[in-house]
Write an enzyme that holds these catalytic residues in place. Structure first.
Site, PDB file in Angstrom:
ATOM      1  N   TRP A 322      15.267  -0.061  -2.989  1.00 53.77           N
ATOM      2  CA  TRP A 322      15.454  -1.493  -2.732  1.00 53.77           C
ATOM      3  C   TRP A 322      14.263  -2.284  -3.299  1.00 53.77           C
ATOM      4  O   TRP A 322      14.417  -3.393  -3.790  1.00 53.77           O
ATOM      5  CB  TRP A 322      15.565  -1.726  -1.222  1.00 53.77           C
ATOM      6  N   HIS A 323      13.066  -1.648  -3.223  1.00 52.60           N
ATOM      7  CA  HIS A 323      11.865  -2.335  -3.702  1.00 52.60           C
ATOM      8  C   HIS A 323      11.863  -2.515  -5.207  1.00 52.60           C
ATOM      9  O   HIS A 323      11.292  -3.469  -5.719  1.00 52.60           O
ATOM     10  CB  HIS A 323      10.608  -1.578  -3.274  1.00 52.60           C
ATOM     11  N   GLY A 324      12.438  -1.583  -5.923  1.00 55.60           N
ATOM     12  CA  GLY A 324      12.425  -1.715  -7.379  1.00 55.60           C
ATOM     13  C   GLY A 324      13.212  -0.609  -8.037  1.00 55.60           C
ATOM     14  O   GLY A 324      13.343   0.482  -7.484  1.00 55.60           O
ATOM     15  N   PHE A 466      10.585  -7.999  -5.984  1.00 54.18           N
ATOM     16  CA  PHE A 466      11.642  -7.198  -5.353  1.00 54.18           C
ATOM     17  C   PHE A 466      12.832  -8.081  -5.000  1.00 54.18           C
ATOM     18  O   PHE A 466      13.785  -7.685  -4.470  1.00 54.18           O
ATOM     19  CB  PHE A 466      11.115  -6.481  -4.111  1.00 54.18           C
TER      20      PHE A 466
END
Lengths: 466, 402
Positions: A322-324, A466
């Site tokens: 989800w962060h990257g 993000f």
């Protein structure tokens, strides 16, 4: 428009004044104004991608209404998931998936060049997509009645303080405040202003100055001494904390000035004595989202030890992604999944637990957890695996200059202590009720700190990516 | 909520900050921080120069050299000092890097007011000085001790946006801000730097000599097209660029230069407003010096030909010619025109460390030309005195330090 820019300061003053005036006459006008102001805020980055937010808003608004009234709500939830995750997937993960597939094909001996999409990652897409998804899921689960007015929902998703980097607010929390008479007390205003300054100090004074120490080491790790590399890893742990929690403090502060109370997002994560505790203190609204909408949906801990561990791995792996769109983030998430699974295992077998509860054991536990978290941060910060392995090798080889004489290094070593002290003082928790002398003292310190210690180059917030 | 914004809790911190700023402004204007300034900064350069001049004795000074970094770094001031000293003249360096018209004029006016025996001024200018009115905000740092000689009645310093905000940049708190902040961030280095500077201050201040052995021959700068290509190559470089490379990247790497190179468009003419302002400024300044009965020696400095195709607007040469022509008949006015000095060597690149500044070779040549003009019979004098050069400089330095 960055929270730490002069442009935002002017924007905020205008928004506060106009919304206060409109509020006196018509709540509806104030909501419309806040929607327009939020659109302007986001449009400063990219006006075209503003459309994307409205596609999400309109789609989920209608799907939630349909979901509520239909006999087959699952169908509409699936459409919502498809649209939201489709947009997120295309803009954030399409190129990542294609480059990964290409690498796999190359490993298998096929040299096939895939054409990458030339798209820009929309700022805050992960945040507003999750926020919007939570709404349709809540409606589907029957936990929420859908909003009849599109404007309310549009404000919920696009409200500028939390639009680009959270906190991820639940629809029920937001609408409850929108429906009631909002709180515009003295305490709210005091707390709001205090949190804005506290957030600015965290971001500009701490995070941006720590970046000056961290960036050179992570950008060119070859040949850097072990001590300096280790200090850079510790410094990054605090840099990302100050950066993100600073942003959240400003967001919560701004929301308070507009009469909204947002949930807390950070609670001194580096004083944690377990990984589970860390995730209760770090990016709390994301942890809550992952728990409620992913971990529990996967079955949580209700299907035996093996399935619990699988769910933990999967939740943390997806949380990492989800962060990257990078395997580095996935590995970071997986590492936390492993940590949590080991903790579960230890919890399950009581005899493995350290039941002794004294200061030394607590200190050892803290040291272990802090270093495990920092180890995972290496993968989060590094550009690729080769960079993270150089960093790890640098530390393990234990070479180079051992001395810690320079002021930045000493400050970094004192950071955990500072973190413990601020946890004890609980500034943000008491921000609304502080006596005058203390309040003035802190504000004075913050303003002077901002004047004197702001680095020459203003950096954007890390979580914007993000 | 409104209650909070009118409450003492909200505004007291801002009031305290405002009072602190006010006190700081007074303290800085009094000069109480001046001994702690970073000597190598623009501000430190000016403040320490004035301190040294006062200690040396302002009444002993006969001639000064003024100008921007071309003059400051591009002349061997120790040579000038030595030659003039042989003629019984004390000639000191009053040029400042990064100065433009504002700093130059303030320095001249301050010097005329504070040096009772001042007999002459040597000004180093290039055509480019007459073609632009650059950002003046930095000038308040460059010439802070001379700020009282800003004369907006007779000179035009600004054209454009910055005019509205000039009052901010004239405050001591703004001028000293960076210096104070850097001291708080790294005071140990500052103290070390001040100690080191004090040890050799007069040599540094009056006998300033910047060692620049490099040249720009490795760069392709024959035309704007070549220069933009060069800038594009430099943009790709991952290693740290040197001064010359940074200059080329900045000037020829700009969108405007690229656009002109692509469409083979020459430099535009000088903005008429700027032309008018510069004509008025320099004319009034020269007039003022000559009216005071001082000698004015103008050295027209050579520029790298990159300036012709990428920096200097058209018409700068005739502006310079007009200015010289106008004052040439006047007594006490002399011109040393070195504009073609380097071009005629056909090896221009050997004389520049970057397209703006001269290197050691360029500096030597320019200094030689100035000395030939200042003291044509220098050789004769040297033969007469029979004093070895090194001893003479040591003696002069010693005298200065006394």
């Amino acid at each position: 428009m960055l929270f730490n820019s002069f442009q935002f300061f002017i924007f905020l003053i205008i928004v506060l004044i106009v919304s206060a005036v409109l509020r006196r006459y018509s709540k509806r006008a104030e909501i419309w104004f806040l929607i327009v102001a939020s659109a302007f805020f986001y449009g400063q980055w990219n006006w075209t991608y503003l459309l994307l937010i409205y596609v999400t808003i309109v789609t989920d608004y209608y799907l939630a209404l349909k979901c509520f009234s239909s006999n087959n709500p699952r169908h509409f939830l699936n459409i919502s998931l498809l649209v939201n995750l489709g947009i997120l997937g295309f803009f954030k993960y399409a190129n990542f998936l294609m480059s990964s597939s290409q690498e796999v094909l190359q490993l298998m001996g096929h040299s096939y060049e895939l054409q990458m999409f030339d798209v820009l990652l929309p700022v805050g897409i992960s945040f507003y997509t999750f926020q919007s998804l939570s709404y349709t899921i809540d409606v589907y689960r029957g936990n929420l009645t859908p909003r009849q007015k599109l404007r309310d929902y549009a404000l919920f998703v696009s409200f500028f303080p939390q639009l680009v980097a959270g906190p991820i607010v639940r629809a029920s929390e937001f609408f409850e405040q929108l429906d009631k008479k909002r709180n515009f007390s003295f305490v709210m205003a005091q707390s709001g202003v205090f949190l804005i300054f506290l957030g600015l100090v965290k971001k500009v004074v701490f995070a941006d100055n720590l970046a000056l120490f961290v960036d050179p080491v992570f950008d060119h790790p070859q040949g850097v001494s072990s001590v300096r590399t280790l200090l850079a890893v510790y410094a990054f742990a605090f840099q990302i904390y100050f950066d993100f929690s600073g942003y959240t403090d400003i967001a919560i502060g701004v929301a308070k000035l507009l009469g909204f109370t947002f949930p807390k997002n950070f609670n001194h994560p580096y004083i944690s004595l377990s990984i589970q505790d860390f995730w209760r203190r770090w990016h709390m609204t994301l942890s809550r989202w992952l728990r409620d909408y992913l971990y529990i949906s996967l079955g949580g801990n209700r299907k035996g030890a093996i399935m619990t561990m699988r769910n933990l791995f999967l939740t943390m792996f997806l949380g990492g992604l989800w962060h990257g769109a990078s395997w580095n983030f996935a590995l970071w998430g997986l590492l936390h999944g492993i940590y949590l699974a080991i903790e579960r295992f230890i919890d399950h077998y009581q005899w493995l637990k350290w039941n002794l509860d004294n200061t030394i054991i607590r200190l050892i536990k803290w040291f272990l957890i802090f270093n495990l978290v920092c180890f995972a941060w290496i993968f989060f910060r590094a550009q690729d695996f080769s960079q993270s392995s150089t960093i790890i090798l640098n530390i393990l080889q234990w070479q180079g200059d051992w001395s810690i004489k320079d002021v930045p290094s000493l400050i970094i070593l004192c950071m955990p202590l500072l973190h413990f002290c601020t946890a004890k003082i609980n500034l943000s928790g008491r921000s609304g009720t502080m006596p005058t002398t203390e309040y003035v003292f802190w504000q004075l310190l913050f303003i002077l700190g901002l004047i004197v210690l702001t680095p020459e180059k203003a950096a954007s917030f890390m979580y914007f990516q993000f | 909520m409104i209650k909070f914004f009118t409450h003492i809790k909200f505004w007291l911190p801002f009031v305290i900050i405002a009072v602190l700023v006010l006190v700081l402004e007074l303290v800085l204007r009094k000069g109480w921080w001046d001994s702690m300034i970073e000597p190598r900064s623009y501000l430190g350069n000016a403040v320490y120069r004035v301190q040294a001049l006062r200690e040396f004795g302002l009444e002993k000074i006969d001639w000064i050299t003024v100008g921007d970094s071309r003059t400051d770094w591009g002349i061997e001031h120790n040579e000038i000092f030595e030659v003039q000293h042989n003629n019984g003249i004390t000639h000191l360096r009053m040029s400042f890097e990064s100065s433009n018209f504002l700093a130059i004029q303030e320095t001249i006016d301050w010097s005329m007011a504070h040096m009772p025996n001042l007999k002459g001024i040597l000004i180093g200018i290039a055509e480019e000085n007459l073609a632009h009115l650059n950002d003046v905000t930095k000038q308040f740092n460059v010439a802070w001790p001379f700020r009282d000689y800003m004369d907006e009645e007779h000179y035009t310093y600004y054209i454009g946006k910055k005019t509205r905000l000039k009052w901010i940049f004239q405050n001591a708190v703004v001028v000293y801000f960076k210096d104070l902040r850097n001291f708080i961030k790294d005071h140990s280095n500052r103290l070390k730097s001040i100690r080191n500077y004090r040890k050799k201050k007069y040599k540094n201040i009056f006998m300033f000599n910047r060692n620049v052995p490099t040249n720009v021959c490795a760069l392709s700068l024959d035309s704007l097209q070549q220069c933009t290509k060069q800038a594009a190559i430099l943009k790709e470089k991952t290693i740290r660029l040197n001064g010359a490379e940074r200059f080329v990247k900045l000037v020829c790497g700009s969108d405007y230069s690229k656009y002109r190179a692509k469409n083979t468009i020459g430099m535009p003419f000088i903005d008429p407003q700027i032309q008018k302002a510069n004509q008025k400024n320099w004319h009034y300044l020269f007039e003022k010096i000559l009216d005071k009965g001082l000698e004015l020696h103008v050295v027209v400095l050579p520029e790298h030909h990159l300036f012709d195709y990428a920096v200097k607007p058209k018409g700068a040469d005739s502006l310079m010619n007009d200015l010289i022509k106008q004052f040439s008949p006047r007594d006490h006015f002399t011109v040393l025109d070195l504009r073609d000095e380097l071009k005629k060597t056909n090896k221009e690149c050997h004389y520049f460390s970057d397209p703006l500044h001269y290197n050691n070779k360029g500096k030597k040549l320019i200094t030689r030309r100035i000395i030939e003009r200042l003291a044509p019979d220098r050789k004769k004098q040297q033969n007469k005195s029979q004093t070895p050069k090194v001893d003479k400089i040591t003696r002069l330095t010693f005298e200065l330090e006394l």
